[in-house]
Structures are given as structure tokens and as C-alpha cells.
Write a protein that holds these residues in place. Structure first.
Motif, PDB file in Angstrom:
ATOM      1  N   ALA A 145       0.815  -1.210   0.000  1.00  0.00           N
ATOM      2  CA  ALA A 145       0.000   0.000   0.000  1.00  0.00           C
ATOM      3  C   ALA A 145       0.849   1.260   0.000  1.00  0.00           C
ATOM      4  CB  ALA A 145      -0.929   0.012   1.217  1.00  0.00           C
ATOM      5  N   SER A 146       2.146   1.134   0.282  1.00  0.00           N
ATOM      6  CA  SER A 146       3.003   2.311   0.369  1.00  0.00           C
ATOM      7  C   SER A 146       4.456   1.918   0.122  1.00  0.00           C
ATOM      8  CB  SER A 146       2.879   2.963   1.748  1.00  0.00           C
ATOM      9  OG  SER A 146       3.429   2.113   2.747  1.00  0.00           O
ATOM     10  N   ASN A 147       5.276   2.925  -0.162  1.00  0.00           N
ATOM     11  CA  ASN A 147       6.710   2.704  -0.292  1.00  0.00           C
ATOM     12  C   ASN A 147       7.329   2.258   1.027  1.00  0.00           C
ATOM     13  OD1 ASN A 147       7.305   3.220  -3.048  1.00  0.00           O
ATOM     14  ND2 ASN A 147       7.028   5.408  -2.705  1.00  0.00           N
ATOM     15  N   LEU A 148       6.737   2.685   2.141  1.00  0.00           N
ATOM     16  CA  LEU A 148       7.236   2.261   3.442  1.00  0.00           C
ATOM     17  C   LEU A 148       7.163   0.748   3.584  1.00  0.00           C
ATOM     18  CD1 LEU A 148       8.258   2.961   6.301  1.00  0.00           C
ATOM     19  CD2 LEU A 148       5.863   3.154   6.995  1.00  0.00           C
ATOM     20  N   GLU A 149       6.025   0.174   3.193  1.00  0.00           N
ATOM     21  CA  GLU A 149       5.875  -1.279   3.281  1.00  0.00           C
ATOM     22  C   GLU A 149       6.881  -1.997   2.391  1.00  0.00           C
ATOM     23  OE1 GLU A 149       2.047  -2.917   2.757  1.00  0.00           O
ATOM     24  OE2 GLU A 149       1.061  -1.563   4.158  1.00  0.00           O
ATOM     25  N   LEU A 150       7.076  -1.489   1.172  1.00  0.00           N
ATOM     26  CA  LEU A 150       8.035  -2.107   0.259  1.00  0.00           C
ATOM     27  C   LEU A 150       9.442  -2.060   0.842  1.00  0.00           C
ATOM     28  CD1 LEU A 150       8.931  -3.332  -2.447  1.00  0.00           C
ATOM     29  CD2 LEU A 150       8.972  -1.002  -3.384  1.00  0.00           C
ATOM     30  N   SER A 151       9.834  -0.910   1.379  1.00  0.00           N
ATOM     31  CA  SER A 151      11.187  -0.793   1.942  1.00  0.00           C
ATOM     32  C   SER A 151      11.378  -1.727   3.124  1.00  0.00           C
ATOM     33  CB  SER A 151      11.473   0.662   2.340  1.00  0.00           C
ATOM     34  OG  SER A 151      10.660   1.091   3.413  1.00  0.00           O
ATOM     35  N   LEU A 152      10.343  -1.878   3.940  1.00  0.00           N
ATOM     36  CA  LEU A 152      10.399  -2.792   5.080  1.00  0.00           C
ATOM     37  C   LEU A 152      10.543  -4.241   4.630  1.00  0.00           C
ATOM     38  CD1 LEU A 152       7.571  -1.324   7.309  1.00  0.00           C
ATOM     39  CD2 LEU A 152       9.891  -1.781   8.082  1.00  0.00           C
ATOM     40  N   ASP A 153       9.745  -4.607   3.638  1.00  0.00           N
ATOM     41  CA  ASP A 153       9.761  -5.998   3.188  1.00  0.00           C
ATOM     42  C   ASP A 153      11.096  -6.340   2.536  1.00  0.00           C
ATOM     43  OD1 ASP A 153       8.516  -8.422   3.162  1.00  0.00           O
ATOM     44  OD2 ASP A 153       7.330  -8.064   1.364  1.00  0.00           O
ATOM     45  N   ARG A 154      11.711  -5.383   1.870  1.00  0.00           N
ATOM     46  CA  ARG A 154      13.036  -5.626   1.295  1.00  0.00           C
ATOM     47  C   ARG A 154      14.074  -5.832   2.395  1.00  0.00           C
ATOM     48  NH1 ARG A 154      13.260  -1.536  -3.986  1.00  0.00           N
ATOM     49  NH2 ARG A 154      12.189  -2.994  -5.388  1.00  0.00           N
ATOM     50  N   GLY A 155      13.993  -5.015   3.445  1.00  0.00           N
ATOM     51  CA  GLY A 155      14.891  -5.223   4.570  1.00  0.00           C
ATOM     52  C   GLY A 155      14.712  -6.595   5.193  1.00  0.00           C
ATOM     53  N   LEU A 156      13.457  -7.009   5.325  1.00  0.00           N
ATOM     54  CA  LEU A 156      13.165  -8.320   5.901  1.00  0.00           C
ATOM     55  C   LEU A 156      13.647  -9.458   5.001  1.00  0.00           C
ATOM     56  CD1 LEU A 156       9.599  -7.749   7.362  1.00  0.00           C
ATOM     57  CD2 LEU A 156      11.647  -8.335   8.658  1.00  0.00           C
ATOM     58  N   SER A 157      13.595  -9.264   3.692  1.00  0.00           N
ATOM     59  CA  SER A 157      14.072 -10.300   2.769  1.00  0.00           C
ATOM     60  C   SER A 157      15.572 -10.527   2.934  1.00  0.00           C
ATOM     61  CB  SER A 157      13.763  -9.905   1.320  1.00  0.00           C
ATOM     62  OG  SER A 157      12.372  -9.969   1.070  1.00  0.00           O
ATOM     63  N   VAL A 158      16.320  -9.438   3.108  1.00  0.00           N
ATOM     64  CA  VAL A 158      17.758  -9.575   3.346  1.00  0.00           C
ATOM     65  C   VAL A 158      18.003 -10.263   4.683  1.00  0.00           C
ATOM     66  CG1 VAL A 158      19.919  -8.316   3.686  1.00  0.00           C
ATOM     67  CG2 VAL A 158      18.320  -7.589   1.900  1.00  0.00           C
ATOM     68  N   LEU A 159      17.252  -9.855   5.701  1.00  0.00           N
ATOM     69  CA  LEU A 159      17.375 -10.509   7.004  1.00  0.00           C
ATOM     70  C   LEU A 159      17.047 -11.995   6.906  1.00  0.00           C
ATOM     71  CD1 LEU A 159      17.727 -10.438  10.111  1.00  0.00           C
ATOM     72  CD2 LEU A 159      15.284  -9.895  10.246  1.00  0.00           C
ATOM     73  N   ASP A 160      15.959 -12.322   6.238  1.00  0.00           N
ATOM     74  CA  ASP A 160      15.561 -13.721   6.079  1.00  0.00           C
ATOM     75  C   ASP A 160      16.694 -14.548   5.474  1.00  0.00           C
ATOM     76  OD1 ASP A 160      13.010 -13.524   7.136  1.00  0.00           O
ATOM     77  OD2 ASP A 160      12.053 -13.174   5.199  1.00  0.00           O
ATOM     78  N   TYR A 161      17.375 -13.974   4.506  1.00  0.00           N
ATOM     79  CA  TYR A 161      18.464 -14.707   3.850  1.00  0.00           C
ATOM     80  C   TYR A 161      19.574 -15.004   4.847  1.00  0.00           C
ATOM     81  CZ  TYR A 161      21.913 -16.211   0.488  1.00  0.00           C
ATOM     82  OH  TYR A 161      22.827 -16.966  -0.190  1.00  0.00           O
ATOM     83  N   PHE A 162      19.966 -14.005   5.620  1.00  0.00           N
ATOM     84  CA  PHE A 162      21.025 -14.218   6.598  1.00  0.00           C
ATOM     85  C   PHE A 162      20.590 -15.200   7.691  1.00  0.00           C
ATOM     86  CE2 PHE A 162      22.770  -9.846   5.406  1.00  0.00           C
ATOM     87  CZ  PHE A 162      23.793 -10.385   4.638  1.00  0.00           C
ATOM     88  N   LEU A 163      19.346 -15.098   8.145  1.00  0.00           N
ATOM     89  CA  LEU A 163      18.875 -16.027   9.181  1.00  0.00           C
ATOM     90  C   LEU A 163      18.805 -17.449   8.634  1.00  0.00           C
ATOM     91  CD1 LEU A 163      16.091 -14.030  11.065  1.00  0.00           C
ATOM     92  CD2 LEU A 163      18.553 -14.130  11.491  1.00  0.00           C
ATOM     93  N   GLY A 164      18.557 -17.577   7.339  1.00  0.00           N
ATOM     94  CA  GLY A 164      18.574 -18.896   6.711  1.00  0.00           C
ATOM     95  C   GLY A 164      19.948 -19.524   6.710  1.00  0.00           C
ATOM     96  N   TYR A 173      19.151  -5.635  13.405  1.00  0.00           N
ATOM     97  CA  TYR A 173      18.057  -4.685  13.422  1.00  0.00           C
ATOM     98  C   TYR A 173      17.638  -4.505  11.969  1.00  0.00           C
ATOM     99  CZ  TYR A 173      19.949  -3.278  18.017  1.00  0.00           C
ATOM    100  OH  TYR A 173      20.413  -3.260  19.301  1.00  0.00           O
ATOM    101  N   VAL A 174      16.347  -4.370  11.717  1.00  0.00           N
ATOM    102  CA  VAL A 174      15.906  -4.194  10.340  1.00  0.00           C
ATOM    103  C   VAL A 174      14.740  -3.224  10.305  1.00  0.00           C
ATOM    104  CG1 VAL A 174      14.428  -6.248  10.447  1.00  0.00           C
ATOM    105  CG2 VAL A 174      15.136  -5.375   8.230  1.00  0.00           C
ATOM    106  N   GLY A 175      14.679  -2.418   9.281  1.00  0.00           N
ATOM    107  CA  GLY A 175      13.587  -1.454   9.174  1.00  0.00           C
ATOM    108  C   GLY A 175      13.517  -0.843   7.794  1.00  0.00           C
ATOM    109  N   GLY A 176      12.628   0.127   7.652  1.00  0.00           N
ATOM    110  CA  GLY A 176      12.460   0.783   6.363  1.00  0.00           C
ATOM    111  C   GLY A 176      12.114   2.246   6.533  1.00  0.00           C
ATOM    112  N   TYR A 177      12.640   3.059   5.642  1.00  0.00           N
ATOM    113  CA  TYR A 177      12.364   4.490   5.646  1.00  0.00           C
ATOM    114  C   TYR A 177      11.420   4.900   4.521  1.00  0.00           C
ATOM    115  CZ  TYR A 177      16.236   5.349   8.928  1.00  0.00           C
ATOM    116  OH  TYR A 177      17.056   5.372  10.028  1.00  0.00           O
ATOM    117  N   GLY A 178      11.048   3.983   3.631  1.00  0.00           N
ATOM    118  CA  GLY A 178      10.278   4.404   2.470  1.00  0.00           C
ATOM    119  C   GLY A 178      11.080   5.405   1.664  1.00  0.00           C
ATOM    120  N   ASP A 179      10.426   6.521   1.305  1.00  0.00           N
ATOM    121  CA  ASP A 179      11.111   7.557   0.518  1.00  0.00           C
ATOM    122  C   ASP A 179      11.537   8.748   1.373  1.00  0.00           C
ATOM    123  OD1 ASP A 179       8.726   8.857   1.111  1.00  0.00           O
ATOM    124  OD2 ASP A 179       7.960   8.820  -0.937  1.00  0.00           O
TER     125      ASP A 179
END
Length: 208
Positions: A145-164, A173-179
Motif C-alpha cells: 500500500a506504500s513505499n514504506l511497506e516495500l522498503s520494510l519488506d526488502r529489509g526483511l528479505s535480506v534478514l531472512d536470507y542471513f537467518l537462513g 536490526y531491520v527497518g524501512g524508511y520508504g522515501d
């Protein structure tokens, strides 16, 4: 601003949290010298169960060299930058290195890029901050619904890879700033591309 320890929530819960953030604004954060020689050095440290405290100058020199010499990063060197600020050493990856437009699924070649820095993360004591950023182009997606959500999910995808890779979630720590934190004005194609990025930050360790 919402801060949560990684130990308090699993990844499924973090993903589900997005459904409650569609009207939110701001930042969401979750807490929890030669290339060949360095790789060998990291392996030797792994064998002794010793973690290194690496300051920004050492990390910066090391990654600048790795971007030039490690094929996994060298092929994308124009879209990877190294800098430092008050948070620590910042590795910045433009969108095209890790993701497709408007998407938070890691590209296949992104695995090699992240693998190239995994041994460093594992062998140093610095905590890791992963932050997603977008440009200010309004997102048109059923998934976000927003750029904030996209930025967050991208951060989480990188985290998921490392946790894997069985890395401890308590260091991340992981987060998103959007634009909200562009590097440049969103006035050219090149500037927008630079603003769409993920930062992997080796946080400063405060001296006692």
C-alpha cells in the motif's frame, strides 16, 4: 516509530504486522587486506570462536577492496557504495543489485552478493542494521500500500536470507524508511535509482 526485539517476534509475525501498518508513516525498526588473505583470516577466526571488533576504517578498506576483487560484487560495483556515518560502516546496494522493480524477492544473483559479506558479519562483533529505502514514485501494487511497506519488506528479505544461514537474529536490526531519506533529490532517473537502495550497516561499538 516502532521498535521490537527480534527475539520477541518470528518472521511470520513480522510479515503479518504489515496488514496493520497501511496508514502509518515514519520509520519501523526491528531490533534484535587482500581478498584471499582476508577470507583465510576470517576462517581462522571462526575456528577459534573469536569475534573481532572491526572499526569503520578497517571495514571500509576491506569492502572497497572486495567490491573491486570479489567477482560476486565486482560485477555490480557501479551500484554498490561504501561510506560511514554516525551509525557505522554503511554498505549501500542499489535496487537492481538485489531486487526487481517494486518487488521484495531477492534476485538469484543477489545470493552471491550477500554470501560475499556473510563471513565478515559472522566473524565480527558489530551488530548489523538493515534499512530499506525507495524513491518517491507512488507505488502501484496490490501487495504494498506504500513505499514504506516495500522498503520494510526488502529489509526483511535480506534478514531472512542471513537467518537462513543460521546467523543469530539477536545481532540484527531491520527497518524501512520508504522515501523519507533520499540520498539525492528525486529529479532524475539516475538520482531515483540511487535512492532505491538497501543499506547493510555495521554498527559502531561504543567504547566503555
Amino acid at each position: 516509530v516502532l521498535l521490537l526485539t527480534m527475539s520477541s517476534m518470528d518472521q511470520k509475525m513480522l510479515k503479518e504486522l504489515f496488514s496493520h501498518l497501511r496508514e502509518s508513516t515514519g520509520v519501523l525498526g526491528f531490533s534484535g587486506y587482500r581478498q584471499m588473505d582476508f577470507d583465510e583470516f576470517v576462517k581462522s577466526q571462526d575456528e577459534t570462536d573469536i569475534r573481532l571488533v572491526l572499526d569503520s576504517d578497517i571495514l571500509k578498506d576491506m569492502f572497497v577492496l572486495s567490491i573491486k576483487t570479489d567477482k560476486r560484487m565486482r560485477d555490480h560495483r557501479e551500484a554498490i557504495s561504501v561510506s560511514d556515518d554516525d551509525r557505522g560502516l554503511v554498505l549501500s546496494f542499489e535496487e537492481l543489485v538485489l531486487f526487481g522493480p517494486g518487488d521484495a524477492t531477492l534476485k538469484k544473483h543477489a545470493h552471491g552478493v550477500l554470501d560475499a559479506i556473510q563471513s565478515t558479519i559472522e566473524s565480527c562483533a558489530n551488530n548489523i542494521l538493515i534499512m530499506g529505502h525507495t524513491d518517491n514514485t507512488p507505488i502501484k501494487s496490490k501487495q504494498y500500500a506504500s513505499n514504506l511497506e516495500l522498503s520494510l519488506d526488502r529489509g526483511l528479505s535480506v534478514l531472512d536470507y542471513f537467518l537462513g544461514k543460521k546467523m543469530s537474529p539477536l545481532r540484527f536490526y531491520v527497518g524501512g524508511y520508504g522515501d523519507s531519506r533520499p540520498l539525492f533529490p528525486n529529479d532524475t532517473v539516475e538520482h531515483r535509482a540511487s535512492n532505491r537502495r538497501v543499506e547493510i550497516i555495521f554498527k559502531l561499538i561504543q567504547e566503555s
